[in-house]
Design an enzyme around this catalytic site. Structure first.
Site: not given
Ligand code: TRH
Length: 415
Positions: A50, A312
């Site tokens: 999010d 996402e």
């Molecule tokens: O963390 P996620 O699983 O996020 C979500 C939420 O659970 C949300 O509520 C749900 O509705 C959505 O998924 C579908 O996965 P996501 O979306 O990939 O987000 C992870 C974020 O973290 C992304 O912006 C990349 C970032 N990230 C970093 O900045 N540094 C890191 O080292 C890693 C591993 C990720």
């Protein structure tokens, strides 16, 4: 007009014209093509997606479109993981020219009530009632957008930019849908992204430096397959780790510390697998990485041959990395996520030869609870997946990026 307005926002980013101010009085008088003020509300449901999407969008609207953005976010601890400069005890601060307000309670709207030109409500989070009332009192109603979750399903194009009048106020909310197909809002992509990736790929020195920094070790032998693993807990992980252990060629696994770390530790017979750890069994060598900021996560994707991603935002970043990827979709009740998985496959995999397309679908399904992952089967089609990843990046880019599409729509409404 709202009763009290504050002129006290921190200075605009350099791209923004200097006449911009955030009092509503001034905003109603200023030319709409000046620095557009935008308030973005984000409630963190769980994990990082999010705020990850909101932070990326805010940075793009600021740096690429010259907007003055303020984010209201209710979880500064989740935010700090991907924006280490954030100070979690501060209720209001500016990072990279973006004002960040700790959205302490549903009714909170900052110390003084200001309404922006464009109001983005992320993922259906409910705006504070007092803020909505102030939107209605504003001389010129703001453009009100509900930024939805990404889905590749066909219905998305029908609902993108649909409007919904407020039941009581003279306000209209527009639904802005990200998507992978024509007629949707697209997905976020920074203007500099391809050039940054190309520079990383072209520079042995940058890649070496990345390995040293991220793992404390030199880059692996070119024969090794490098895989990043950013996923939720997954019952299929043991089977895959065993297959990698028994692989005929070396596998280097890069695991950001998080929800899968316990399973990795268990496989290697370790009590935990915190950042900085390494473990080895057979052909498999694993490295636990510290969570980085978002640009750091892109570099991890570029340093890998294959990326396991989730949710996402990482799902989108893997597509821009132009490498094969496996999606662990965010699980929903009653398996509502499975049609979404297939919709993404329909876009992504359609032009693959039939056998490769079927193998990719089998592997993605197995990783999402339907069947067992077959690494040899996946490997067999790697070359086709690699080519497809490059082609898909170009096809997706043709939709335009979400921040640009959103900015264009908002500007058309502000005319
Ligand atoms: O963390 P996620 O699983 O996020 C979500 C939420 O659970 C949300 O509520 C749900 O509705 C959505 O998924 C579908 O996965 P996501 O979306 O990939 O987000 C992870 C974020 O973290 C992304 O912006 C990349 C970032 N990230 C970093 O900045 N540094 C890191 O080292 C890693 C591993 C990720």
């Amino acid at each position: 007009m709202p009763a009290t307005m504050s002129p006290a926002r921190p200075p605009a980013p350099s791209a923004a014209p200097s006449q911009a101010t955030h009092s509503v009085t001034a905003l109603t008088q200023m030319p709409v093509y000046g620095a557009i003020a935008c308030d973005l509300f984000c409630a963190v449901i769980d994990n990082f997606g999010d705020i990850g999407v909101c932070w990326r969008l805010a940075r793009q609207l600021t740096s690429e479109h010259g907007w003055q953005v303020r984010i209201f976010v209710d979880d500064l601890h989740a935010f700090k993981k991907l924006c280490p400069a954030l100070e979690v005890e501060r209720s209001r601060q500016a990072v990279s020219g973006i004002v960040i307000e700790h959205w302490r309670e549903p009714a909170h709207v900052g110390d003084t009530l200001e309404v922006a030109d464009v109001v983005i409500e992320a993922f259906g989070c409910e705006l504070p009632h007092v803020y909505v009332a102030a939107m209605a009192r504003r001389e010129r109603a703001p453009v009100w957008l509900n930024l939805e979750y990404l889905s590749a399903e066909d219905w998305v194009a029908d609902f993108h930019l649909r409007q919904s009048p407020h039941p009581r106020y003279p306000l209209t909310k527009t639904f802005f849908f990200p998507g992978l197909g024509a007629g949707t809002g697209g997905v976020l992509k920074e203007r500099h992204l391809d050039a940054a990736r190309a520079a990383f790929e072209a520079s042995q020195q940058m890649r070496e430096a990345w390995w040293r920094h991220a793992t404390g070790q030199p880059a692996p032998h070119p024969d090794a397959t490098v895989i990043s693993l950013f996923v939720y807990e997954n019952p299929a992980v043991d089977s895959l780790l065993e297959q990698w252990r028994d692989s005929p060629t070396p596998i280097e696994l890069l695991v950001p510390e998080g929800r899968i770390s316990g399973a990795i530790a268990h496989f290697f017979g370790l009590p935990a697998f915190p950042a900085g750890s390494h473990a080895e069994r057979g052909s498999l060598r694993a490295h636990a990485l510290a969570f980085t900021d978002q640009p750091g996560y892109d570099a991890l994707l570029w340093a890998s041959h294959l990326n396991f991603v989730r949710g996402e935002d990482s799902f989108v970043r893997a597509q821009w990395a132009a490498r094969p990827f496996v999606w662990h979709i965010y699980p929903q009740a009653d398996d509502a996520h499975l049609p979404k998985l297939d919709a993404a496959l329909a876009h992504y995999a359609a032009p693959l030869p039939a056998a490769a397309r079927a193998a990719l679908a089998r592997f993605w399904h197995a990783w999402n609870g339907v069947g067992q992952p077959d690494w040899a089967d996946f490997q067999h089609h790697r070359a086709a997946f690699e080519q497809r990843a490059v082609d898909w990046g170009q096809e997706l880019a043709a939709l335009g990026d979400l921040a640009g599409n959103l900015a264009e729509f908002a500007k058309s409404q502000l005319k």
